[in-house]
Design a protein around this motif. Sequence first.
Motif, mmCIF file in Angstrom:
data_model
loop_
_atom_site.group_PDB
_atom_site.id
_atom_site.type_symbol
_atom_site.label_atom_id
_atom_site.label_comp_id
_atom_site.label_asym_id
_atom_site.label_seq_id
_atom_site.Cartn_x
_atom_site.Cartn_y
_atom_site.Cartn_z
ATOM 1 N N UNK A 233 15.465 -20.674 31.091
ATOM 2 C CA UNK A 233 15.696 -19.525 30.212
ATOM 3 C C UNK A 233 16.562 -19.831 28.996
ATOM 4 N N UNK A 234 17.122 -21.054 28.923
ATOM 5 C CA UNK A 234 17.847 -21.539 27.742
ATOM 6 C C UNK A 234 19.228 -20.898 27.620
ATOM 7 N N UNK A 235 20.253 -21.661 27.969
ATOM 8 C CA UNK A 235 21.611 -21.125 27.971
ATOM 9 C C UNK A 235 22.181 -20.870 26.593
ATOM 10 N N UNK A 236 22.018 -21.812 25.656
ATOM 11 C CA UNK A 236 22.542 -21.582 24.311
ATOM 12 C C UNK A 236 21.732 -20.499 23.595
ATOM 13 N N UNK A 237 20.425 -20.450 23.863
ATOM 14 C CA UNK A 237 19.608 -19.386 23.287
ATOM 15 C C UNK A 237 19.971 -18.026 23.848
ATOM 16 N N UNK A 238 20.270 -17.976 25.144
ATOM 17 C CA UNK A 238 20.715 -16.720 25.755
ATOM 18 C C UNK A 238 22.070 -16.301 25.198
ATOM 19 N N UNK A 239 22.927 -17.284 24.882
ATOM 20 C CA UNK A 239 24.219 -16.978 24.250
ATOM 21 C C UNK A 239 24.009 -16.397 22.860
ATOM 22 N N UNK A 240 23.117 -17.017 22.089
ATOM 23 C CA UNK A 240 22.809 -16.495 20.753
ATOM 24 C C UNK A 240 22.243 -15.089 20.835
ATOM 25 N N UNK A 241 21.444 -14.832 21.868
ATOM 26 C CA UNK A 241 20.863 -13.497 22.039
ATOM 27 C C UNK A 241 21.941 -12.451 22.291
ATOM 28 N N UNK A 242 22.996 -12.832 23.032
ATOM 29 C CA UNK A 242 24.109 -11.899 23.233
ATOM 30 C C UNK A 242 24.745 -11.515 21.900
ATOM 31 N N UNK A 243 24.891 -12.501 21.001
ATOM 32 C CA UNK A 243 25.473 -12.204 19.691
ATOM 33 C C UNK A 243 24.584 -11.243 18.902
ATOM 34 N N UNK A 244 23.271 -11.424 19.013
ATOM 35 C CA UNK A 244 22.345 -10.522 18.324
ATOM 36 C C UNK A 244 22.469 -9.110 18.881
ATOM 37 N N UNK A 245 22.499 -8.976 20.197
ATOM 38 C CA UNK A 245 22.618 -7.659 20.817
ATOM 39 C C UNK A 245 23.934 -6.989 20.423
ATOM 40 N N UNK A 246 25.022 -7.786 20.361
ATOM 41 C CA UNK A 246 26.305 -7.217 19.940
ATOM 42 C C UNK A 246 26.228 -6.720 18.509
ATOM 43 N N UNK A 247 25.627 -7.517 17.631
ATOM 44 C CA UNK A 247 25.537 -7.137 16.215
ATOM 45 C C UNK A 247 24.709 -5.870 16.032
ATOM 46 N N UNK A 248 23.786 -5.630 16.938
ATOM 47 C CA UNK A 248 22.945 -4.431 16.853
ATOM 48 C C UNK A 248 23.524 -3.243 17.627
ATOM 49 N N UNK A 249 24.712 -3.425 18.204
ATOM 50 C CA UNK A 249 25.332 -2.338 18.964
ATOM 51 C C UNK A 249 24.645 -2.048 20.273
ATOM 52 N N UNK A 250 23.966 -3.063 20.863
ATOM 53 C CA UNK A 250 23.193 -2.863 22.083
ATOM 54 C C UNK A 250 23.781 -3.594 23.276
ATOM 55 N N UNK A 251 25.043 -4.010 23.167
ATOM 56 C CA UNK A 251 25.649 -4.798 24.232
ATOM 57 C C UNK A 251 27.040 -4.276 24.554
ATOM 58 N N UNK A 252 27.321 -4.135 25.857
ATOM 59 C CA UNK A 252 28.651 -3.796 26.322
ATOM 60 C C UNK A 252 29.292 -5.039 26.935
ATOM 61 N N UNK A 253 30.593 -5.171 26.771
ATOM 62 C CA UNK A 253 31.291 -6.293 27.388
ATOM 63 C C UNK A 253 31.191 -6.218 28.897
ATOM 64 N N UNK A 254 31.106 -7.390 29.537
ATOM 65 C CA UNK A 254 30.972 -7.535 30.981
ATOM 66 C C UNK A 254 29.658 -6.974 31.530
ATOM 67 N N UNK A 255 28.711 -6.687 30.642
ATOM 68 C CA UNK A 255 27.394 -6.238 31.092
ATOM 69 C C UNK A 255 26.483 -7.456 31.239
ATOM 70 N N UNK A 256 26.021 -7.706 32.447
ATOM 71 C CA UNK A 256 25.176 -8.866 32.696
ATOM 72 C C UNK A 256 23.730 -8.574 32.319
ATOM 73 N N UNK A 257 23.134 -9.502 31.604
ATOM 74 C CA UNK A 257 21.729 -9.412 31.233
ATOM 75 C C UNK A 257 20.980 -10.615 31.818
ATOM 76 N N UNK A 258 19.851 -10.364 32.419
ATOM 77 C CA UNK A 258 19.032 -11.456 32.946
ATOM 78 C C UNK A 258 18.174 -12.029 31.833
ATOM 79 N N UNK A 259 18.151 -13.361 31.741
ATOM 80 C CA UNK A 259 17.234 -14.066 30.849
ATOM 81 C C UNK A 259 16.254 -14.834 31.725
ATOM 82 N N UNK A 260 14.957 -14.602 31.506
ATOM 83 C CA UNK A 260 13.934 -15.234 32.338
ATOM 84 C C UNK A 260 13.050 -16.132 31.477
ATOM 85 N N UNK A 261 12.615 -17.226 32.078
ATOM 86 C CA UNK A 261 11.837 -18.223 31.344
ATOM 87 C C UNK A 261 10.350 -17.976 31.499
ATOM 88 N N UNK A 262 9.575 -18.810 30.850
ATOM 89 C CA UNK A 262 8.117 -18.712 30.881
ATOM 90 C C UNK A 262 7.560 -18.979 32.278
#
Length: 343
Positions: free
Chosen positions: A252-281
Amino acid sequence: MMFDQSLDILMVHAQGEIGNVIIGGAPEIPGATILEKMNHINEVDDSLRRFVCFEPRANVAMTVNLLLPPCRPDADAAFIVLQADRAHPMSGSNCICVVTALLETGRVKMVEPETIVRLDTAAGLITVRAECRDGRCLSVSLDNVPAFVAELDAAVETPKWGTIRADIAFGGVFYAQIDVDSIGLKIIPDHARALAEAGMELKTLLADQVTVQHPEIASLNEIAYVMFRDYQPDGSVITCTTLAPGRVDRSPCGTGSSANLAVLQARGQLKLQERRASRSIIGGTFLAEAVGETTVGGRPAVLPRITGSAWIYGRQQLRISPDDPFRAGFALSDTWGPLVGEL
């Protein structure tokens, strides 16, 4: 068979993505820091990378991690990510592989039920908490370097798909994150070849149209990967990171999942300590969580925590023979595609 000079390698995978670890026999890499050592591999002498990443000893769908002594006193070990195209500063799945290798071989003392490991990387210090039991590293939670957005909805002009939008974010390396439906595909195994080809084409277009620069690390100035994404109704995301010369990440790509958290935060769609599952192909899962907020060069950033597991499945020795006609490796277009002409 006599092995006058050889590399000792642990064979490891994280959720199906191969991240082998060189644990012995590697030459000294010049440089006062891990970043300088990585730059030396990329800019001065890439013979080790070619030896372990190219045929006939390897294939494009894998990574080899160079384990090193740390250059900073607060770290337990260091590593550099060696891939077919170049050496990279950080990778979440490979970090999970490295920590599993360090603990299960005793190179870092395992403490049950949790061992803390600090890793020196070219992207910065990575702190890891590993869940351990009965001599096994069951899971790895890595506190990645701060992740931040460089640009949301960057317009990318393409001859095939028209204008598409990409979120440009840093999660250890720079990513262009693109909704997969904008290229008319799905993140499923049957579309893996088409996704890989699309990712390579878009990476070339992005290089001409979008400029990135890490505000604190001068040499981190390119979009390393295109990551396709498909957000799910339950808040999880299916990811597909595309890598040179034209393949998809099995994890599922760890650095890509980290970048995705930054995108969600910038869009106001992320809460701190909220776990999100990232799934691979192929259905592998990492858990991604923003454990805090900070800034990088004045940009808002999140502190990502990525959790996943790796498995050691074998061990190999690679003999280094001075008279081997393919010591520098080789690449063919059947696996490299058109990028073979850029070597």
